[in-house]
Design a protein around this motif. Sequence first.
Motif, PDB file in Angstrom:
ATOM      1  N   GLU A 109     -12.742 -39.462  -0.118  1.00 25.59           N
ATOM      2  CA  GLU A 109     -12.054 -39.373   1.180  1.00 25.59           C
ATOM      3  C   GLU A 109     -13.015 -38.947   2.279  1.00 25.59           C
ATOM      4  O   GLU A 109     -12.909 -39.409   3.410  1.00 25.59           O
ATOM      5  N   ALA A 112     -14.717 -42.035   3.068  1.00 21.18           N
ATOM      6  CA  ALA A 112     -13.852 -42.910   3.862  1.00 21.18           C
ATOM      7  C   ALA A 112     -13.813 -42.462   5.319  1.00 21.18           C
ATOM      8  O   ALA A 112     -13.788 -43.289   6.239  1.00 21.18           O
ATOM      9  N   GLU A 139      -8.247 -39.941   7.125  1.00 22.74           N
ATOM     10  CA  GLU A 139      -9.160 -39.589   6.042  1.00 22.74           C
ATOM     11  C   GLU A 139      -9.562 -38.120   6.118  1.00 22.74           C
ATOM     12  O   GLU A 139      -9.757 -37.468   5.081  1.00 22.74           O
ATOM     13  N   MET A 184     -15.760 -49.849   1.599  1.00 20.78           N
ATOM     14  CA  MET A 184     -14.784 -48.758   1.588  1.00 20.78           C
ATOM     15  C   MET A 184     -13.345 -49.260   1.505  1.00 20.78           C
ATOM     16  O   MET A 184     -12.605 -48.916   0.591  1.00 20.78           O
ATOM     17  N   GLN A 185     -12.931 -50.113   2.469  1.00 23.10           N
ATOM     18  CA  GLN A 185     -11.522 -50.503   2.525  1.00 23.10           C
ATOM     19  C   GLN A 185     -11.090 -51.321   1.312  1.00 23.10           C
ATOM     20  O   GLN A 185      -9.951 -51.230   0.877  1.00 23.10           O
ATOM     21  N   GLU A 189     -11.478 -47.838  -1.665  1.00 25.18           N
ATOM     22  CA  GLU A 189     -10.056 -47.552  -1.461  1.00 25.18           C
ATOM     23  C   GLU A 189      -9.205 -48.214  -2.544  1.00 25.18           C
ATOM     24  O   GLU A 189      -8.183 -47.670  -2.973  1.00 25.18           O
ATOM     25  N   GLU A 219      -2.821 -45.013   3.036  1.00 25.66           N
ATOM     26  CA  GLU A 219      -3.766 -46.017   2.538  1.00 25.66           C
ATOM     27  C   GLU A 219      -3.191 -47.430   2.614  1.00 25.66           C
ATOM     28  O   GLU A 219      -3.943 -48.402   2.724  1.00 25.66           O
TER      29      GLU A 219
END
Length: 367
Positions: A109, A112, A139, A184-185, A189, A219
């Motif tokens: 996190e 993120a 985040e 990341m996304q 994630e 999220e």
Amino acid sequence: MSTHELYTEDPGEAVWQIPASGSARFSWEYEDGRERLLALYQKGKDKQWDGAKRIDWDIEVDPYDPLGTPDEALPLYGTRYWAKLTAKDKGELRRHFTSWNFSQFLHGEQGAMVCAARIVESVPDLDAKFYSATQTMDEARHAEIFGRFLHQKVGMLYPINDSLQGLLGDTLRDSRWDMPYLGMQVLIEGLALAAFGMIRDTTAKPLPKQLLAYVMQDEARHVAFGRMALRDYYRQLTDAELREREEFVIEGCHLMRDRLLGVEVLENFGIPAKEAEQLSEQSEFVHMFRRLLFSRIVPCVKDIGLWGERLQRAYVDMGVFEMGDSNLDLLMSQDEEIAEALDRERFAAEEALRVAEVEAAVRDAST
């Protein structure tokens, strides 16, 4: 108490520095924007919440069974080591695995948060900058509550896993503005959502269920944002540029599948690294997690347009190709509904308690 006093081993330098690369981009167009992205930005503003207030931190947590983990879910169950463990040892094992899992959530996190801030800086479109700014706040809140859970309820932290750190570093070192989205996304994630969802849906403990349900509600928006932005951008790329990104996805998926096993925990119980890896590989719980992991990542990768022959072959080899047809929108809507249902249940119970207290006070006053 300093966090460093709670780590199971020295995490290394107090500050991990990654040299910045790429350009900071400003847009002087303040009026135009993609309608769906601006709507998501509005939703991001509307759905902000305070982790200190929405979560009931007064709930007691047994640090030696924070999640209610059944014996069968522990990698040592059924092995020659299991019979040697006392009840106290098994509690310590549960504590360590919870600490390892939630520590990786915490470090992820923070990653993120940094990636979302990097997107604000580097993405060329103002509508994407707007939304990324709300995600940065999300985040930060997630890192805050995972950190609080580990400090106050578990009392133990693990350093960041080497493979997670490597993937995060690769994501942030790349100068191309779309790579924080992709790394990341989509990948990190996606991994987190699979782990969050598995614990949220199996734990009977109210505090970790609240943490994970509320984080997953946020999220769901973040993944939608990444899909919108990357789908639009990847339509413009050449085949060679798409292949470069597919190679990044393949490498990242292998890293997460093969290295995020919690071997560090078993090593802390005196099991050699190679044997610890073998025991983890044999765990049915690990197999189930891997399947869930790809249920979030594969349909997202397909949706944004990274679906070349080499990537498809990699997913066939991993045994997860068919997950490209999973309904990601349905999964995300379910994540949002679970969080809202949890709020309704909690606040209805609190209201009923307040009503009962008032009625009792009235009865006492009339006698």
